[in-house]
Scaffold this motif. Structure first.
Motif, PDB file in Angstrom:
ATOM      1  N   ALA A   1      38.244  79.127  59.898  1.00  0.00           N
ATOM      2  CA  ALA A   1      37.127  79.989  59.511  1.00  0.00           C
ATOM      3  C   ALA A   1      37.386  80.050  57.805  1.00  0.00           C
ATOM      4  O   ALA A   1      38.649  80.677  57.599  1.00  0.00           O
ATOM      5  CB  ALA A   1      37.269  80.923  60.462  1.00  0.00           C
ATOM      6  N   THR A   2      36.241  79.917  57.094  1.00  0.00           N
ATOM      7  CA  THR A   2      36.540  80.411  55.687  1.00  0.00           C
ATOM      8  C   THR A   2      35.365  80.918  55.107  1.00  0.00           C
ATOM      9  O   THR A   2      34.802  80.670  54.118  1.00  0.00           O
ATOM     10  CB  THR A   2      36.583  78.928  54.754  1.00  0.00           C
ATOM     11  OG1 THR A   2      35.411  78.036  55.095  1.00  0.00           O
ATOM     12  CG2 THR A   2      38.068  78.317  55.248  1.00  0.00           C
ATOM     13  N   VAL A   3      34.733  81.911  55.903  1.00  0.00           N
ATOM     14  CA  VAL A   3      33.678  82.800  55.675  1.00  0.00           C
ATOM     15  C   VAL A   3      34.082  83.579  54.752  1.00  0.00           C
ATOM     16  O   VAL A   3      35.033  84.092  54.301  1.00  0.00           O
ATOM     17  CB  VAL A   3      33.293  83.663  57.013  1.00  0.00           C
ATOM     18  CG1 VAL A   3      32.488  84.502  56.300  1.00  0.00           C
ATOM     19  CG2 VAL A   3      32.984  83.057  58.047  1.00  0.00           C
ATOM     20  N   GLY A   4      32.983  83.350  53.567  1.00  0.00           N
ATOM     21  CA  GLY A   4      33.168  84.340  52.266  1.00  0.00           C
ATOM     22  C   GLY A   4      34.083  83.616  51.299  1.00  0.00           C
ATOM     23  O   GLY A   4      34.083  84.085  50.102  1.00  0.00           O
ATOM     24  N   LYS A   5      34.473  82.271  51.645  1.00  0.00           N
ATOM     25  CA  LYS A   5      35.290  81.476  50.481  1.00  0.00           C
ATOM     26  C   LYS A   5      34.463  80.337  50.020  1.00  0.00           C
ATOM     27  O   LYS A   5      33.348  80.146  50.868  1.00  0.00           O
ATOM     28  CB  LYS A   5      36.448  81.029  51.094  1.00  0.00           C
ATOM     29  CG  LYS A   5      37.451  82.202  51.517  1.00  0.00           C
ATOM     30  CD  LYS A   5      38.890  81.516  51.807  1.00  0.00           C
ATOM     31  CE  LYS A   5      39.866  82.688  52.277  1.00  0.00           C
ATOM     32  NZ  LYS A   5      41.208  82.191  52.655  1.00  0.00           N
ATOM     33  N   PRO A   6      34.611  79.869  48.814  1.00  0.00           N
ATOM     34  CA  PRO A   6      33.772  78.826  48.177  1.00  0.00           C
ATOM     35  C   PRO A   6      33.903  77.599  49.294  1.00  0.00           C
ATOM     36  O   PRO A   6      34.823  77.155  50.079  1.00  0.00           O
ATOM     37  CB  PRO A   6      34.517  78.542  46.990  1.00  0.00           C
ATOM     38  CG  PRO A   6      35.464  79.539  46.622  1.00  0.00           C
ATOM     39  CD  PRO A   6      35.599  80.094  48.220  1.00  0.00           C
ATOM     40  N   VAL A   7      32.692  76.932  49.249  1.00  0.00           N
ATOM     41  CA  VAL A   7      32.683  75.480  50.219  1.00  0.00           C
ATOM     42  C   VAL A   7      33.489  74.459  49.937  1.00  0.00           C
ATOM     43  O   VAL A   7      34.230  73.953  50.929  1.00  0.00           O
ATOM     44  CB  VAL A   7      31.031  74.876  49.983  1.00  0.00           C
ATOM     45  CG1 VAL A   7      30.154  76.002  50.491  1.00  0.00           C
ATOM     46  CG2 VAL A   7      30.875  74.377  48.513  1.00  0.00           C
ATOM     47  N   TRP A   8      34.176  74.504  48.668  1.00  0.00           N
ATOM     48  CA  TRP A   8      35.387  73.585  48.349  1.00  0.00           C
ATOM     49  C   TRP A   8      36.544  73.916  48.818  1.00  0.00           C
ATOM     50  O   TRP A   8      37.493  73.338  48.548  1.00  0.00           O
ATOM     51  CB  TRP A   8      35.381  73.191  46.832  1.00  0.00           C
ATOM     52  CG  TRP A   8      35.515  74.486  45.863  1.00  0.00           C
ATOM     53  CD1 TRP A   8      34.305  75.054  45.239  1.00  0.00           C
ATOM     54  CD2 TRP A   8      36.751  75.084  45.578  1.00  0.00           C
ATOM     55  NE1 TRP A   8      34.944  76.055  44.594  1.00  0.00           N
ATOM     56  CE2 TRP A   8      36.274  76.077  44.759  1.00  0.00           C
ATOM     57  CE3 TRP A   8      38.154  74.976  45.918  1.00  0.00           C
ATOM     58  CZ2 TRP A   8      37.056  76.966  44.160  1.00  0.00           C
ATOM     59  CZ3 TRP A   8      38.728  75.853  45.337  1.00  0.00           C
ATOM     60  CH2 TRP A   8      38.384  76.619  44.472  1.00  0.00           C
ATOM     61  N   GLU A   9      36.922  75.364  49.407  1.00  0.00           N
ATOM     62  CA  GLU A   9      37.934  75.673  50.137  1.00  0.00           C
ATOM     63  C   GLU A   9      38.512  74.784  51.029  1.00  0.00           C
ATOM     64  O   GLU A   9      39.689  74.504  51.333  1.00  0.00           O
ATOM     65  CB  GLU A   9      37.876  77.216  50.306  1.00  0.00           C
ATOM     66  CG  GLU A   9      38.843  77.776  51.003  1.00  0.00           C
ATOM     67  CD  GLU A   9      40.119  78.332  49.974  1.00  0.00           C
ATOM     68  OE1 GLU A   9      41.127  78.334  50.303  1.00  0.00           O
ATOM     69  OE2 GLU A   9      39.535  77.983  48.710  1.00  0.00           O
TER      70      GLU A   9
END
Length: 601
Positions: free
Chosen positions: A82-90
């Protein structure tokens, strides 16, 4: 207290973080020796192991340790965190260090599905800063495996490009990828923006009854602007007028390159609108047609950046020619009572009498390659007293007359094939552009090669017009046309083969020496030979003249075409042989000079 971090320092830090992550991922794959080696790419495919048939994940890597990749049932299974709120390249899964070539067309294809409906961003980018994207698209995934295809033209060349699937910015999910390929595409002339806009230019020539002087100038502005737009986007080659700066602001998440197609389209549209919009010509439909030719992988941001580059290239080239003397209104002083001096034919005033004074595009001046006076004469009286002059007048009388019994059927065909003097035709420069198109398509040239070739041809034709009109009007002998000379010797009655659509005898309204057709032809052949490195390229030439409809003539090379073009004016009855010979020589000098000094690679 430490000073705040700057945007530049942040970008550098992000670059280092990504580089370290990639190195770690590579190290982990290199230690997994128990895994099978990746399958080789299909012929032409730049992607290794895009089908996952061996059960290996190599050489695919992930950026986050929390993202797992496995091969299941011949598909790559990606379990994202889960990387909600982070850049798509994360959160990335990628394949890197394959090469792409600037302005080369490619096709990216892949199958993808997800256990939950979600978006997926895919890009082909530089592996180092700036992380510029050649293709950058978002797709929507569902539980059903779908096929995605994106065609694109790389705006840059990079031996170490990277294909990335961006999973960040969303909740955890499982995504399946399969049949991933990236393949170069064959050149398709039907989608080449240079050829498209050159065709629009030729249609404009036919719609407007333009003299070859102004039409060649306008073609040079158009093709120089398109060339500069292409060079500015790709960084390949030297511009004619301007290399538009292309910066890459923003973070790794939104660095986009200008679209090559959009840059060329905007440059062409702006130039043509500026030059011909005031003459009732609209290019909205041509632009819409150009947009329809763009590859599917172009996104809106790339188009916007391309528009900016193209507009700047157009503005620079238009501004540079704003005060070049093309609109000099000085009237021509006709010398009606001087034997040998030009006087109006068909009741028409002198066309472009001051064109030899126009600022050239490459030459130092219109006089740079000025030929000697016809037959080495010192003036009108000296010329008319020479046997060479009388011999050449007789040749025109015998071979160029409407009722000639010596001219062969093939010579008659040659005469009309190269004429294109009348309104509604694409005129002499247009025919040479058409032949350039034929050879370009035959040789399967790409966008950058066409931008340079057509740019060189256009600059050479523009300067050929200036050089020819300098010799016509700016020297001591403004030579009368054959119809005038023969009438002075024999009285009225003789008429040239040349005629209007209605069959009325016709002679172009400017002095005979030197031949504009021959000068254009010589300049064209000189550029073509040097560009292709040989004269020995055969092609089937076409014409737009109403008296040679459907005629196709086979040319064995560029010099063959140029020499036949020059001779045609004798058979047509509108030029002497020294007009043709001096025109060819002058044109060849112009073409050689333009090639040696402009649009160098």
């Amino acid at each position: 207290m430490s000073p705040p971090i700057t945007a530049r320092q942040l970008r550098r830090l992000l670059s280092v973080v990504l580089a370290v992550a990639l190195a770690v991922a590579l190290a982990s794959t290199l230690t997994a020796l128990v895994r099978p080696a990746p399958a080789a790419a299909a012929p032409g495919d730049l992607i290794l192991n895009g089908t996952f048939d061996t059960g290996s994940t190599q050489p695919w890597w992930t950026r986050l340790a929390s993202t797992s990749t496995t091969v299941n049932a011949g598909q790559l299974r990606v379990r994202t965190s889960a990387t909600v709120g982070k850049p798509v390249w994360e959160d990335l899964v990628g394949h890197f260090e394959f090469g792409v070539t600037a302005a080369q067309p490619y096709r990216l294809q892949f199958d993808a599905s997800a256990d939950v409906s979600r978006s997926l961003r895919v890009s082909v980018s530089r592996a180092d800063t700036p992380f510029t994207s050649a293709v950058d698209q978002n797709v929507t995934l569902t539980s059903s495996m779908s096929r995605f295809t994106f065609d694109f033209v790389s705006p840059f060349g990079d031996p170490k490009a990277v294909l990335l699937f961006h999973f960040g910015g969303q909740t955890a999910s499982t995504v399946r990828l399969d049949n991933i390929s990236l393949t170069p595409l064959a050149v398709n002339p039907a989608t080449d923006p240079i050829l498209h806009w050159n065709g629009v230019l030729l249609a404009t020539y036919k719609a407007l009854d333009l003299p070859p002087t102004s039409s060649s100038r306008e073609a040079a502005i158009l093709h120089a602007a398109m060339h500069d737009a292409a060079v500015s986007v790709t960084g390949v080659g030297n511009p004619y007028r301007v290399r538009v700066p292309v910066s890459y602001p923003g973070t790794m998440d939104n660095v986009v390159a200008p679209s090559v197609h959009a840059a060329i389209d905007r440059a062409a549209y702006d130039v043509l609108t500026a030059l011909y919009g005031g003459q009732g010509q609209s290019y909205s439909a041509a632009l819409a047609a150009a947009v329809a030719l763009r590859p599917s992988g172009v996104n809106a941001a790339e188009v916007a950046r391309g528009d900016t580059v193209g507009a700047a290239a157009a503005a620079a080239n238009l501004q540079a020619r704003a005060n070049d003397g093309f609109d000099n209104p000085t009237a021509y002083p006709v010398q009606e009572n001087v034997p040998g001096a030009w006087r109006p034919t068909n009741g028409k005033a002198a066309v472009s009498p001051n064109w030899g004074l126009v600022t050239p595009f490459a030459l130092t001046s219109g006089r740079q390659f000025r030929p000697g006076l016809p037959a080495g004469a010192t003036g009108y009286a000296d010329l008319l007293g020479k046997q060479e002059y009388r011999t050449q007048v007789q040749e025109i009388r015998d071979y160029g007359g409407r009722t000639s019994s010596l001219r062969t059927p093939e010579q008659t065909q040659i005469a009309f094939f190269w004429a294109n003097d009348l309104g509604g035709t694409y005129k002499p420069p247009g025919q040479l552009f058409s032949h350039t198109r034929i050879v370009s398509e035959q040789r399967q040239l790409g966008i950058l090669a066409n931008a340079r070739l057509f740019g060189l041809v256009a600059l050479a034709l523009a300067d050929a017009a200036i050089a020819a009109w300098d010799a016509k009007y700016q020297t001591p002998i403004d030579l009368w046309r054959p119809v005038t000379a023969i009438e002075a010797m024999e009285g009225p009655g003789w008429q040239p083969l040349s005629k209007t659509r209605e069959g009325v005898p016709y002679t172009p309204a400017f002095p005979a020496y030197i031949s504009g057709h021959a000068t254009f032809a010589g300049a064209w052949s000189a550029v073509m030979k040097r560009f292709f490195g040989t004269d020995a390229i055969a092609f089937d030439a076409t014409t737009d003249d109403p008296h040679a409809v459907g005629v196709v003539r086979h040319m064995t090379g560029f010099d063959h075409a140029a020499e036949e073009n020059a001779l045609s004016r004798i058979y047509l009855g509108v030029h002497y042989r020294f007009d043709a010979d001096a025109g060819l020589a002058t044109g060849r000098s112009v073409g050689a000079y333009v090639f040696a000094n402009r649009l160098r690679q």
